[in-house]
Design an enzyme around this catalytic site. Structure first.
Site, PDB file in Angstrom:
ATOM      1  CG  HIS A  72       8.848   1.774 -14.694  1.00 18.28           C
ATOM      2  ND1 HIS A  72       9.920   1.782 -15.549  1.00 18.28           N
ATOM      3  CD2 HIS A  72       8.690   0.481 -14.303  1.00 18.28           C
ATOM      4  CE1 HIS A  72      10.390   0.556 -15.689  1.00 18.28           C
ATOM      5  NE2 HIS A  72       9.662  -0.252 -14.937  1.00 18.28           N
ATOM      6  CB  SER A  91       7.832  -2.245 -16.542  1.00 21.49           C
ATOM      7  OG  SER A  91       7.329  -3.569 -16.591  1.00 21.49           O
ATOM      8  CD  GLU A 121       4.821  -3.041 -12.763  1.00 22.47           C
ATOM      9  OE1 GLU A 121       5.645  -2.187 -13.149  1.00 22.47           O
ATOM     10  OE2 GLU A 121       4.576  -4.086 -13.402  1.00 22.47           O
ATOM     11  CG  ASN A 149      14.094   1.292 -17.830  1.00 25.31           C
ATOM     12  OD1 ASN A 149      13.308   1.532 -18.739  1.00 25.31           O
ATOM     13  ND2 ASN A 149      14.269   0.063 -17.352  1.00 25.31           N
ATOM     14  CG  ASP A 169       7.533  -2.243  -8.279  1.00 22.22           C
ATOM     15  OD1 ASP A 169       8.148  -1.163  -8.353  1.00 22.22           O
ATOM     16  OD2 ASP A 169       7.986  -3.302  -8.737  1.00 22.22           O
ATOM     17  CE  LYS A 224      13.191   0.093 -13.691  1.00 26.58           C
ATOM     18  NZ  LYS A 224      13.600  -1.070 -12.852  1.00 26.58           N
ATOM     19  CG  HIS A 268       8.539  -6.462 -12.530  1.00 27.75           C
ATOM     20  ND1 HIS A 268       9.416  -7.319 -11.909  1.00 27.75           N
ATOM     21  CD2 HIS A 268       9.210  -5.912 -13.574  1.00 27.75           C
ATOM     22  CE1 HIS A 268      10.594  -7.266 -12.537  1.00 27.75           C
ATOM     23  NE2 HIS A 268      10.486  -6.432 -13.550  1.00 27.75           N
TER      24      HIS A 268
END
Length: 385
Positions: free
Chosen positions: A207, A179, A175, A47, A204, A236, A133
């Protein structure tokens, strides 16, 4: 059934369904190359999207921080663990992302759990994207609030769930970049629907931060959205670990009183906070922009070359490029064959992803070179299901 019998049965069930998780001890594994048992592999499971875990400026900053502060924080931030390095990093993050305050946490998992545990009451409702997540869904399920899940990236379904009568408040959770699928949430639509329902939005952006948006400010900035609660993590694109919650001054003061994961955890080492300041500096610099551009070129190269593969890609335009295989044992076999050809790829299986969607979670980074992507494609095209 005894404790031992229950545990043995659970492990045996994972073995029988090819879903048993195992760790691999690595000699080196964060950058372009991964080394295990004296063999070197191209690393397509990291990541570390911008390659900052190996950046000389970041490494040097950690070393200098350790020389100044030592290697630990010494306690909770509420006792003796909060150092000037932490304060400076929080201030820089808040200024960069346009919030009153940033609060540092030891991990993204802890930050998500802390926010939801501190906010959600018995009369409240949490409405979360069903592919959010595990840290978000677990915290929501364990809270006293009502939990509802909306269909993935479906703002209309979200709107219907938010319209149901409720005595308390509503928190929408998603998110920025997902992910396991690598796709982006329609944050502008989600923010609008949430606002119309007088709810709060929590994103969140583990990423997306560092990669998306102007100067890497993330998914929310790229879509013109400012959620009430923004979670950014450092494992990440920052190349390190830890997380921060971005929020208003009043909400930050509240979390400092009631966020148990913050109050009762040892703070991150201040040397790490120094390294994170250096990583943030790189992300904001021309070097960071060049790394984002290089990563985008790798994604484009891979997706163009992936046409005609035996297994379908998702629609992801991010560094996460999942190759959906479906069956667990076949996914494991394919991962093993890729490793035989010098490509380290991880098989992701249920319960991490839904049943029947086992996949190779391929991740591309700025540390790769075009010939690395070409080799991966050559190996993948050699597989015919």
């Amino acid at each position: 059934m005894s404790w031992q019998q229950r545990i043995a049965k659970a492990v045996a069930e994972r073995q029988e369904t090819n879903t048993l998780r195992q760790r691999q001890p690595l000699a080196q594994g964060a950058g372009r190359w991964l080394v295990r048992d004296d063999r070197r592999y191209l690393n397509f499971s990291s990541n570390d999207y911008l390659g900052l875990s190996q950046h000389p400026r970041v490494i040097q900053a950690w070393q200098q921080g350790a020389e100044h502060y030592g290697v630990g924080s010494g306690g909770s931030g509420h006792v003796t663990g909060y150092h000037q390095a932490h304060q400076h990093l929080e201030e820089q993050l808040a200024d960069w992302l346009g919030y009153d305050r940033a609060l540092l946490f030891i991990s993204g998992f802890a930050a998500n759990q802390a926010v939801i545990a501190a906010l959600a009451g018995r009369e409240d409702r949490i409405v979360a994207d069903r592919l959010s997540h595990a840290s978000l869904l677990e915290a929501s399920a364990l809270s006293p609030a009502q939990l509802r899940r909306f269909q993935h990236n479906d703002s209309q379904h979200l709107s219907r769930l938010l319209a149901a009568p409720l005595a308390g408040q509503q928190l929408v959770v998603t998110e920025g970049v997902f992910s396991m699928d690598g796709d982006s949430a329609p944050l502008a639509d989600i923010a609008r629907v949430t606002r119309e329902a007088n709810g709060w939005l929590m994103v969140d952006d583990a990423h997306g931060i560092g990669v998306d948006g102007v100067n890497g400010r993330g998914s929310c900035q790229s879509q013109g959205v400012k959620p009430e609660l923004l979670i950014v993590t450092f494992g990440k694109a920052f190349g390190l670990s830890g997380a921060a919650v971005l929020c208003s001054q009043t909400v930050a003061d509240y979390f400092l009183q009631f966020a148990r994961h913050l109050i009762y955890s040892t703070a991150m080492p201040p040397a790490q906070a120094v390294a994170l300041q250096a990583a943030l500096g790189v992300i904001q610099s021309d070097d960071g922009q060049q790394r984002r551009e290089k990563l985008a070129q790798h994604v484009a190269q891979f997706r163009l070359g992936a046409s005609g593969l035996a297994y379908p890609l998702t629609g992801s335009q991010s560094a996460i490029q999942p190759l959906v295989v479906g069956e667990n044992s076949r996914t494991l076999q394919l991962a093993d064959r890729l490793r035989e050809q010098g490509c380290w790829v991880t098989a992701i299986r249920p319960p991490t992803v839904p049943a029947g969607t086992a996949r190779l979670r391929l991740t591309l980074t700025a540390a790769h070179e075009p010939q690395d992507i070409a080799h991966l494609l050559e190996v993948l095209h050699g597989e015919r299901g």
